[in-house]
Design a protein around this motif. Structure first.
Motif, PDB file in Angstrom:
ATOM      1  N   ALA A  62      -9.564  12.018   7.932  1.00  0.00           N
ATOM      2  CA  ALA A  62     -10.188  11.237   6.863  1.00  0.00           C
ATOM      3  C   ALA A  62     -11.698  11.305   7.006  1.00  0.00           C
ATOM      4  N   ILE A  63     -12.344  11.042   5.898  1.00  0.00           N
ATOM      5  CA  ILE A  63     -13.796  10.962   5.856  1.00  0.00           C
ATOM      6  C   ILE A  63     -14.173   9.759   5.002  1.00  0.00           C
ATOM      7  N   GLU A  64     -15.207   9.062   5.423  1.00  0.00           N
ATOM      8  CA  GLU A  64     -15.814   8.021   4.599  1.00  0.00           C
ATOM      9  C   GLU A  64     -17.207   8.527   4.279  1.00  0.00           C
ATOM     10  N   ALA A  65     -17.386   8.932   3.030  1.00  0.00           N
ATOM     11  CA  ALA A  65     -18.643   9.579   2.662  1.00  0.00           C
ATOM     12  C   ALA A  65     -19.098   9.195   1.260  1.00  0.00           C
ATOM     13  N   GLY A  66     -18.762   7.973   0.841  1.00  0.00           N
ATOM     14  CA  GLY A  66     -19.181   7.533  -0.474  1.00  0.00           C
ATOM     15  C   GLY A  66     -18.278   8.074  -1.568  1.00  0.00           C
ATOM     16  N   PRO A  67     -18.520   7.667  -2.793  1.00  0.00           N
ATOM     17  CA  PRO A  67     -17.643   8.063  -3.895  1.00  0.00           C
ATOM     18  C   PRO A  67     -17.755   9.556  -4.215  1.00  0.00           C
ATOM     19  N   LEU A  68     -16.625  10.152  -4.485  1.00  0.00           N
ATOM     20  CA  LEU A  68     -16.565  11.532  -4.966  1.00  0.00           C
ATOM     21  C   LEU A  68     -15.500  11.560  -6.045  1.00  0.00           C
ATOM     22  N   ASP A  69     -14.255  11.791  -5.663  1.00  0.00           N
ATOM     23  CA  ASP A  69     -13.127  11.731  -6.587  1.00  0.00           C
ATOM     24  C   ASP A  69     -12.222  10.597  -6.144  1.00  0.00           C
ATOM     25  N   ASN A  70     -11.727   9.822  -7.082  1.00  0.00           N
ATOM     26  CA  ASN A  70     -10.785   8.761  -6.754  1.00  0.00           C
ATOM     27  C   ASN A  70      -9.439   9.357  -6.370  1.00  0.00           C
ATOM     28  N   PHE A  71      -8.688   8.629  -5.546  1.00  0.00           N
ATOM     29  CA  PHE A  71      -7.310   9.017  -5.284  1.00  0.00           C
ATOM     30  C   PHE A  71      -6.555   8.974  -6.608  1.00  0.00           C
ATOM     31  N   ASN A  72      -5.542   9.841  -6.754  1.00  0.00           N
ATOM     32  CA  ASN A  72      -4.714   9.811  -7.954  1.00  0.00           C
ATOM     33  C   ASN A  72      -3.285  10.198  -7.598  1.00  0.00           C
ATOM     34  N   HIS A  73      -2.408  10.220  -8.588  1.00  0.00           N
ATOM     35  CA  HIS A  73      -0.988  10.483  -8.351  1.00  0.00           C
ATOM     36  C   HIS A  73      -0.689  11.907  -7.896  1.00  0.00           C
ATOM     37  N   SER A  74      -1.650  12.805  -8.000  1.00  0.00           N
ATOM     38  CA  SER A  74      -1.361  14.174  -7.571  1.00  0.00           C
ATOM     39  C   SER A  74      -1.223  14.279  -6.055  1.00  0.00           C
ATOM     40  N   PHE A  75      -1.635  13.229  -5.334  1.00  0.00           N
ATOM     41  CA  PHE A  75      -1.376  13.135  -3.903  1.00  0.00           C
ATOM     42  C   PHE A  75      -0.859  11.735  -3.625  1.00  0.00           C
ATOM     43  N   SER A  76       0.296  11.664  -2.995  1.00  0.00           N
ATOM     44  CA  SER A  76       0.834  10.367  -2.583  1.00  0.00           C
ATOM     45  C   SER A  76       1.492  10.539  -1.225  1.00  0.00           C
ATOM     46  N   ILE A  77       1.643   9.433  -0.540  1.00  0.00           N
ATOM     47  CA  ILE A  77       2.341   9.431   0.736  1.00  0.00           C
ATOM     48  C   ILE A  77       3.727   8.860   0.482  1.00  0.00           C
ATOM     49  N   GLY A 111      -6.687   2.398  -3.411  1.00  0.00           N
ATOM     50  CA  GLY A 111      -6.367   3.313  -4.505  1.00  0.00           C
ATOM     51  C   GLY A 111      -5.445   4.448  -4.128  1.00  0.00           C
ATOM     52  N   LEU A 112      -4.997   4.506  -2.863  1.00  0.00           N
ATOM     53  CA  LEU A 112      -4.104   5.575  -2.424  1.00  0.00           C
ATOM     54  C   LEU A 112      -2.688   5.311  -2.932  1.00  0.00           C
ATOM     55  N   SER A 113      -2.046   6.340  -3.481  1.00  0.00           N
ATOM     56  CA  SER A 113      -0.689   6.215  -4.018  1.00  0.00           C
ATOM     57  C   SER A 113       0.351   6.402  -2.919  1.00  0.00           C
ATOM     58  N   TRP A 114       1.343   5.546  -2.944  1.00  0.00           N
ATOM     59  CA  TRP A 114       2.459   5.573  -2.003  1.00  0.00           C
ATOM     60  C   TRP A 114       3.766   5.560  -2.780  1.00  0.00           C
ATOM     61  N   GLN A 115       4.776   6.228  -2.231  1.00  0.00           N
ATOM     62  CA  GLN A 115       6.141   6.119  -2.717  1.00  0.00           C
ATOM     63  C   GLN A 115       6.947   5.508  -1.567  1.00  0.00           C
ATOM     64  N   ILE A 116       7.405   4.284  -1.753  1.00  0.00           N
ATOM     65  CA  ILE A 116       8.138   3.576  -0.711  1.00  0.00           C
ATOM     66  C   ILE A 116       9.622   3.613  -1.099  1.00  0.00           C
ATOM     67  N   VAL A 117      10.395   4.405  -0.367  1.00  0.00           N
ATOM     68  CA  VAL A 117      11.789   4.642  -0.735  1.00  0.00           C
ATOM     69  C   VAL A 117      12.711   4.428   0.466  1.00  0.00           C
ATOM     70  N   PRO A 118      13.927   3.986   0.190  1.00  0.00           N
ATOM     71  CA  PRO A 118      14.904   3.861   1.273  1.00  0.00           C
ATOM     72  C   PRO A 118      15.554   5.215   1.555  1.00  0.00           C
ATOM     73  N   SER A 119      15.897   5.472   2.798  1.00  0.00           N
ATOM     74  CA  SER A 119      16.588   6.732   3.123  1.00  0.00           C
ATOM     75  C   SER A 119      17.916   6.811   2.375  1.00  0.00           C
ATOM     76  N   ARG A 120      18.500   5.672   2.055  1.00  0.00           N
ATOM     77  CA  ARG A 120      19.770   5.645   1.324  1.00  0.00           C
ATOM     78  C   ARG A 120      19.637   6.301  -0.051  1.00  0.00           C
ATOM     79  N   LEU A 121      18.471   6.241  -0.667  1.00  0.00           N
ATOM     80  CA  LEU A 121      18.287   6.880  -1.971  1.00  0.00           C
ATOM     81  C   LEU A 121      18.559   8.378  -1.867  1.00  0.00           C
ATOM     82  N   GLY A 122      17.990   9.017  -0.865  1.00  0.00           N
ATOM     83  CA  GLY A 122      18.228  10.454  -0.686  1.00  0.00           C
ATOM     84  C   GLY A 122      19.687  10.779  -0.470  1.00  0.00           C
ATOM     85  N   GLU A 123      20.377   9.937   0.292  1.00  0.00           N
ATOM     86  CA  GLU A 123      21.808  10.145   0.521  1.00  0.00           C
ATOM     87  C   GLU A 123      22.579  10.047  -0.788  1.00  0.00           C
ATOM     88  N   LEU A 124      22.260   9.040  -1.596  1.00  0.00           N
ATOM     89  CA  LEU A 124      22.954   8.870  -2.874  1.00  0.00           C
ATOM     90  C   LEU A 124      22.648  10.007  -3.840  1.00  0.00           C
TER      91      LEU A 124
END
Length: 158
Positions: A62-77, A111-124
């Motif tokens: 990571a870097i903290e270097a002032g504003p550049l581009d905002n986080f968006n949905h094209s990258f999520s954890i 502003g960071l995008s996350w997908q919080i999912v249960p492992s059971r979803l993948g099984e189903l």
């Protein structure tokens, strides 16, 4: 051998963000945080911070270097949780100061995008019965925070 890491650019509060993430996800660590000792387009020597850390089994820089581009949905954890209580704990912590979205997505206070999912979803979703999979997907599409019981009920419908 080459190593791959995700890289996050924070406008501010990088230390707070990565400390928070590491506190939420078991097995996570901050390897180092240090200032860049040279003047950069983002500021004078020492004003830009760099970091290396892990979240679970994933490497990040990571870097903290002032504003550049905002986080968006094209990258999520994507964070796969073992059960509903773990999902609830992490969801509640990340949504504080952030914004919830459909299908288990949220943006944290940085502003960071996350997908919080249960492992059971993948099984189903891996079930050979495509009608069951359809019902599970339709149920998920109507959820904000993913509810394992609701997914199971959709799968069990006849």
């Amino acid at each position: 051998m080459a190593q791959v890491s995700q890289h996050l650019w924070f406008a501010k509060d990088m230390n707070a963000a990565i400390s928070f993430y590491v506190s939420l996800i078991p097995g996570s660590t901050i390897e180092w945080v240090k200032p860049l000792p040279a003047d950069t387009p983002s500021g004078p020597a020492g004003s830009v911070q760099l970091a290396s850390f892990t979240l679970g089994d994933q490497r990040y820089q990571a870097i903290e270097a002032g504003p550049l581009d905002n986080f968006n949905h094209s990258f999520s954890i994507v964070l796969e949780c073992s059960d509903q209580s773990e999902l609830d704990r992490i969801w509640d912590a990340l949504k504080d100061g952030g914004e919830v979205e459909q299908c288990g997505w949220l943006r944290d206070r940085w502003g960071l995008s996350w997908q919080i999912v249960p492992s059971r979803l993948g099984e189903l979703l891996d079930d050979p019965d495509q009608e069951k999979v359809r019902r599970v997907v339709e149920a998920m599409l109507n959820m904000v925070k993913i509810d394992v019981k609701g997914l199971e009920e959709a799968a069990a419908q006849a």
